[in-house]
Design a protein around this motif. Structure first.
Motif, PDB file in Angstrom:
ATOM      1  N   SER A  98       0.816  -1.215   0.000  1.00  0.00           N
ATOM      2  CA  SER A  98       0.000   0.000   0.000  1.00  0.00           C
ATOM      3  C   SER A  98       0.851   1.268   0.000  1.00  0.00           C
ATOM      4  O   SER A  98       0.370   2.339  -0.392  1.00  0.00           O
ATOM      5  CB  SER A  98      -0.932   0.001   1.217  1.00  0.00           C
ATOM      6  N   ILE A  99       2.086   1.165   0.449  1.00  0.00           N
ATOM      7  CA  ILE A  99       3.018   2.294   0.414  1.00  0.00           C
ATOM      8  C   ILE A  99       3.719   2.364  -0.945  1.00  0.00           C
ATOM      9  O   ILE A  99       3.868   3.436  -1.544  1.00  0.00           O
ATOM     10  CB  ILE A  99       4.053   2.179   1.546  1.00  0.00           C
ATOM     11  N   CYS A 100       4.115   1.204  -1.453  1.00  0.00           N
ATOM     12  CA  CYS A 100       4.847   1.160  -2.722  1.00  0.00           C
ATOM     13  C   CYS A 100       3.993   1.618  -3.900  1.00  0.00           C
ATOM     14  O   CYS A 100       4.488   2.313  -4.807  1.00  0.00           O
ATOM     15  CB  CYS A 100       5.342  -0.264  -2.999  1.00  0.00           C
TER      16      CYS A 100
ATOM     17  N   THR B  27       3.460   5.460  -4.272  1.00  0.00           N
ATOM     18  CA  THR B  27       4.792   6.034  -4.469  1.00  0.00           C
ATOM     19  C   THR B  27       5.264   5.822  -5.907  1.00  0.00           C
ATOM     20  O   THR B  27       5.766   6.743  -6.566  1.00  0.00           O
ATOM     21  CB  THR B  27       5.804   5.404  -3.486  1.00  0.00           C
TER      22      THR B  27
ATOM     23  N   ALA C 257      -5.034   3.113   0.368  1.00  0.00           N
ATOM     24  CA  ALA C 257      -3.892   2.571   1.120  1.00  0.00           C
ATOM     25  C   ALA C 257      -4.213   2.190   2.557  1.00  0.00           C
ATOM     26  O   ALA C 257      -3.661   1.207   3.076  1.00  0.00           O
ATOM     27  CB  ALA C 257      -2.729   3.571   1.080  1.00  0.00           C
TER      28      ALA C 257
END
Length: 487
Positions: A364-366, A369, A464
């Motif tokens: 969810s972060i990648c 980004t 996310a």
């Protein structure tokens, strides 16, 4: 990127029917025909065979894309219309569980593979010979419809063979194969379309199919219910009785394959939000299938071959994502770090389903980004390696979300209701994969690469928190669920 319409590993006879007593269970546990008792080499071979099916069937969905401009010129159609065969194939894939569930229930896993995959190959072959665009669209739709059952029941085959404690790695590898196929399609299709023409993209698919479908002929039936029927009631395998059995399954088919997945999608927060999230990331893959060649041709002047090679970022991401998923899963279960997120401190056991979500939390972060990175570095003043690396990060994030969320739903609802949750997931994913390509090109041409990709990035950012919220509040939601885990 693959789903199971029916994974009923432990058959329990309803009240009033013949019981499955402890002695019979012990005999079955020691039976050499029990897929759990197969040798490790046979399990690996069968897992590889069904992974090959997932790879080919999704490669077929995207391999057409690089030749769509030639198709548009040949049939004198617009650029948007030329994308329809991609969308219609994915729409056909959405109907897979409706075909696979009753067939698998009545005739077994292996029979489904042996019947539907040759029909898929016939429609792929026919697509290459079409001289009318309408015929191309029809053949692509039915190719997707007959490809999907093989993909749908592959998860069930893996679950038949591997015990829950052994299942994570085989499922991670299998789940990755359809996504890899979708990413590899434009790479292979670009080279083929440039040298041979768009029709050869279809015939090239057949070469992959002949190679990777062949091993399934050397596999055995893995579904417990069918094996037991053949052992105890041999007469039911006669065609007339099998047909009657198939007809008898229609009410159950309507209930479990059509009504229950839709009901879970509308009433179960876990299914609703995770299917939306997984559907978005799968649709995102087809955004890149359409947008990436346009971006690299307009921003960097790439030829058709160069446009195909631009998919290497996604492909590398497909190979790296399972490694991250396995490492994160192992680390999460061997560490106390994620425990503080769990709202319920009364469940310290790390076998609870929420620990499956750790790699989705990483993904969810990648994902956003990578999308923002791609959005604002895909320009001629910045080297082309930067947006390709961004695509790699997008795929790592996307696939980690998909792998983690799929296993979480299976652990949450068990084999029976987990199959219905996966049916809802299949419908959502392939419906969005059919819809996204239809507006992708207009969006990128209309508002530019930066803002078009940023819109997708903001959507990913808004979703996310989903795995993080379920990690914390999942135990309470599972307690309130109408679909209690059923083995």
């Amino acid at each position: 990127m693959t789903d199971s319409p029916h994974i009923e590993l432990q058959h329990r006879a309803p009240v009033g029917e013949e019981s499955w007593d402890q002695t019979q269970e012990e005999l079955w546990n020691g039976d050499p025909e029990n897929a759990r008792n197969w040798s490790t080499s046979r399990k690996i071979f069968t897992s590889g065979a069904v992974s090959g099916i997932g790879f080919v069937c999704t490669l077929a969905s995207s391999i057409y894309a690089p030749g769509r401009q030639e198709t548009a010129a040949e049939f004198r159609i617009g650029e948007t219309v030329s994308i329809l065969p991609v969308s219609l194939y994915n729409l056909g894939m959405a109907f897979g569980p409706t075909i696979a569930s009753p067939l698998s229930e009545t005739f077994g896993r292996r029979a489904v593979y042996l019947v539907v995959l040759p029909v898929f190959a016939i429609f792929v072959l026919a697509t290459g010979f079409c001289h009318n665009f309408t015929a191309v669209c029809i053949c692509r739709f039915f190719a997707g419809a007959f490809a999907s059952p093989g993909v749908s029941i592959a998860t069930a085959t893996v679950a038949d063979m591997w015990a829950p404690s052994e299942r994570a790695r085989p499922l991670i590898i299998y789940y990755s194969s359809p996504v890899l196929g979708s990413a590899m399609g434009p790479l292979v299709g670009g080279f083929v379309a440039e040298s041979k023409g768009w029709r050869w993209t279809q015939w090239t698919t057949l070469f992959f199919a002949i190679t990777l479908f062949s091993p399934i002929m050397f596999t055995r039936e893995s579904y417990k219910k069918i094996i037991l029927k053949r052992k105890t009631r041999a007469e039911e395998t006669r065609p007339s009785r099998s047909l009657n059995a198939f007809l008898d399954q229609i009410p159950k088919f309507i209930r479990t394959t059509l009504i229950r997945p839709v009901h879970m999608l509308l009433t179960e927060p876990i299914v609703t939000l995770l299917c939306m999230y997984m559907g978005f990331q799968f649709g995102l893959l087809y955004v890149f299938v359409i947008a990436s060649p346009w971006v690299f041709s307009t921003r960097y002047g790439f030829s058709l071959t160069g446009q195909s090679l631009s998919f290497l970022g996604l492909i590398i991401g497909c190979f790296l994502a399972p490694m991250f998923a396995m490492a994160i899963d192992k680390t999460a279960r061997g560490s106390n770090l994620p425990r503080f997120l769990l709202q319920s401190t009364s469940t310290p056991d790390k076998s609870v389903p929420e620990y499956r979500l750790c790699s989705a939390m990483f993904g969810s972060i990648c994902l956003p980004t990578g999308l923002f990175w791609f959005a604002w570095t895909a320009r001629s003043s910045i080297h082309w390696i930067s947006p390709i690396a961004a695509q790699c990060l997008v795929m790592i994030g996307s696939l980690n979300i998909y792998l983690s969320a799929g296993m979480y739903m299976m652990d949450t609802y068990g084999p029976l209701y987990g199959a219905s949750a996966n049916g809802a997931n299949s419908l959502t994913r392939y419906s969005l994969a059919a819809a996204f390509p239809l507006f992708t090109l207009q969006m990128y041409q209309g508002i530019g690469v930066g803002w078009a990709s940023s819109v997708l990035g903001f959507c990913a950012l808004a979703m996310a928190p989903i795995p993080w919220a379920f990690f914390r509040h999942g135990p309470k939601l599972r307690e309130k669920s109408k679909y209690q885990r059923s083995d």
